[in-house]
Design a protein around this motif. Sequence first.
Motif, mmCIF file in Angstrom:
data_model
loop_
_atom_site.group_PDB
_atom_site.id
_atom_site.type_symbol
_atom_site.label_atom_id
_atom_site.label_comp_id
_atom_site.label_asym_id
_atom_site.label_seq_id
_atom_site.Cartn_x
_atom_site.Cartn_y
_atom_site.Cartn_z
ATOM 1 N N ARG A 135 -26.295 -46.651 -30.869
ATOM 2 C CA ARG A 135 -25.397 -46.869 -29.833
ATOM 3 C C ARG A 135 -24.032 -46.427 -30.538
ATOM 4 O O ARG A 135 -23.300 -45.676 -29.637
ATOM 5 C CB ARG A 135 -25.452 -48.336 -29.612
ATOM 6 C CG ARG A 135 -26.780 -48.726 -28.630
ATOM 7 C CD ARG A 135 -26.402 -50.276 -28.108
ATOM 8 N NE ARG A 135 -26.789 -51.197 -29.218
ATOM 9 C CZ ARG A 135 -25.881 -51.692 -29.807
ATOM 10 N NH1 ARG A 135 -24.361 -51.679 -29.336
ATOM 11 N NH2 ARG A 135 -25.698 -52.860 -30.672
ATOM 12 N N ALA A 138 -23.829 -42.839 -30.426
ATOM 13 C CA ALA A 138 -23.402 -42.048 -29.146
ATOM 14 C C ALA A 138 -22.024 -42.619 -28.560
ATOM 15 O O ALA A 138 -21.036 -41.532 -27.959
ATOM 16 C CB ALA A 138 -24.562 -42.776 -28.065
ATOM 17 N N GLY A 141 -19.688 -39.999 -30.175
ATOM 18 C CA GLY A 141 -19.968 -38.893 -30.032
ATOM 19 C C GLY A 141 -20.458 -37.983 -31.344
ATOM 20 O O GLY A 141 -19.831 -36.590 -31.494
ATOM 21 N N SER A 179 -29.144 -35.764 -32.307
ATOM 22 C CA SER A 179 -27.888 -35.945 -31.272
ATOM 23 C C SER A 179 -28.470 -37.192 -30.446
ATOM 24 O O SER A 179 -29.476 -37.185 -29.956
ATOM 25 C CB SER A 179 -27.895 -34.695 -30.600
ATOM 26 O OG SER A 179 -27.350 -33.704 -31.397
ATOM 27 N N VAL A 180 -27.498 -37.898 -30.159
ATOM 28 C CA VAL A 180 -27.552 -38.951 -29.208
ATOM 29 C C VAL A 180 -26.424 -39.040 -28.541
ATOM 30 O O VAL A 180 -25.155 -38.579 -29.002
ATOM 31 C CB VAL A 180 -27.483 -40.408 -30.222
ATOM 32 C CG1 VAL A 180 -27.982 -41.464 -29.149
ATOM 33 C CG2 VAL A 180 -28.634 -40.497 -31.410
ATOM 34 N N THR A 181 -26.724 -39.107 -27.079
ATOM 35 C CA THR A 181 -25.520 -39.235 -26.221
ATOM 36 C C THR A 181 -25.479 -40.720 -25.361
ATOM 37 O O THR A 181 -26.522 -41.537 -25.571
ATOM 38 C CB THR A 181 -25.618 -38.188 -25.179
ATOM 39 O OG1 THR A 181 -26.913 -38.540 -24.228
ATOM 40 C CG2 THR A 181 -25.751 -36.823 -25.751
ATOM 41 N N ARG A 182 -24.559 -41.136 -24.624
ATOM 42 C CA ARG A 182 -24.443 -42.272 -23.853
ATOM 43 C C ARG A 182 -25.501 -42.106 -22.658
ATOM 44 O O ARG A 182 -25.892 -43.176 -22.436
ATOM 45 C CB ARG A 182 -23.021 -42.360 -23.370
ATOM 46 C CG ARG A 182 -21.904 -42.704 -24.455
ATOM 47 C CD ARG A 182 -20.411 -42.740 -23.686
ATOM 48 N NE ARG A 182 -19.386 -42.750 -24.422
ATOM 49 C CZ ARG A 182 -18.896 -44.006 -24.925
ATOM 50 N NH1 ARG A 182 -19.470 -45.077 -24.690
ATOM 51 N NH2 ARG A 182 -17.850 -44.062 -25.670
ATOM 52 N N GLN A 183 -26.004 -41.125 -22.538
ATOM 53 C CA GLN A 183 -26.942 -40.988 -21.529
ATOM 54 C C GLN A 183 -28.552 -41.455 -21.972
ATOM 55 O O GLN A 183 -29.246 -41.700 -21.387
ATOM 56 C CB GLN A 183 -27.161 -39.765 -20.801
ATOM 57 C CG GLN A 183 -25.797 -39.389 -19.819
ATOM 58 C CD GLN A 183 -24.518 -39.260 -20.524
ATOM 59 O OE1 GLN A 183 -24.470 -38.440 -21.492
ATOM 60 N NE2 GLN A 183 -23.651 -39.888 -19.764
ATOM 61 N N ASP A 184 -28.521 -41.295 -23.275
ATOM 62 C CA ASP A 184 -29.922 -41.674 -23.787
ATOM 63 C C ASP A 184 -30.154 -42.915 -23.914
ATOM 64 O O ASP A 184 -29.265 -43.935 -23.996
ATOM 65 C CB ASP A 184 -29.940 -40.954 -25.196
ATOM 66 C CG ASP A 184 -29.720 -39.448 -25.507
ATOM 67 O OD1 ASP A 184 -30.493 -39.011 -24.499
ATOM 68 O OD2 ASP A 184 -29.195 -39.143 -26.451
#
Length: 246
Positions: A135, A138, A141, A179-184
Motif C-alpha cells: 500500500r 502504491a 508510486g 511494480s504496484v499501483t493504486r489500482q492493484d
Amino acid sequence: MPDIVYPPVIAFAKTAFKVLDLKFAMVGTEHVPRTGGAVIALNHISYVDFVIGGFGAQPSKRLVRFMAKEVLFRNRYSGPLMRGMRHIPVDRAAGSASYREALTQLKAGEIVGVFPEATISRSFELKEFKSGTVRMAAAAGVPVIPMILWGTQRMLTKDHPKDFSRHRNVSITVGAPISVTRQDDATEATEHLRTTMAGMLDETIRAYPEQPAGAWWLPASYGGGAPTPEEAERLDQEELARRRKR
C-alpha cells in the motif's frame, strides 16, 4: 539534509564485519536503484537484520531508512543513532504517523526498509505479511524490492543466546523490482510479494554452504531443529500473553 550519523555507522559496521570475517554471498544487489524512491521488503529472522539489510544496498550506494519499533528511538543508546540515521519510528498504537513519514521519505527519493512480517520469525520461514508494504509503495508510486537475508539468525535472534563467532556465512539475495499501483488489490499484491520472497528464501537456503541436519537455526522443513510455523505461532501467542500481563 546531509547525513552526518549514517556514514560513520556504516564504517563501523564494515569494520565489525571484517573483524568477524563474515563471508557474504550477495546476489542481485544491482536491483537496488541508484536513484529514486523504493521500498525494500525484507524477511525478519534476527535482531541484526537492520544492519545486514542496509549493507545489501551499499553496492548501489544507497542509504536505507528503516521502519522500526518506537521503543528503539527512546533507548538512551540506540535512540540518538536511529534518529540521526533518519529511520522511522513505528508506534503500533498510532501507525498512521509512521506511514505518513514513510510516504514523505519515499516521495523525496529515499529508500525505506520494511519488514512485512512485522516481527521476527521463530521458524525462520516467512510469516503472514501485513499489507502496508505494498500500500505504501502504491501510494508513493515507487517499486517494491524484495530482499532475503540468511545466516543472521545465527548471530542474534529470539530464544537463543547471541553468538558472534567469526567466519560466519551470511547471504543477501535481492529480487527484481515489483511494480504496484493504486489500482492493484492490496491483498493480492501482498500475496504475490510473499510468494516471490518465499521462492527467494528457498533458493537462498539451498545455496547456503552449511546444511547441518538438526541445526537449531535451520527450518524444520529443511531437516533443521527450528520450530515449525505452527509451533512458532504458538510461541508468539504465549509471548504476547506474557507482555499483556506485564
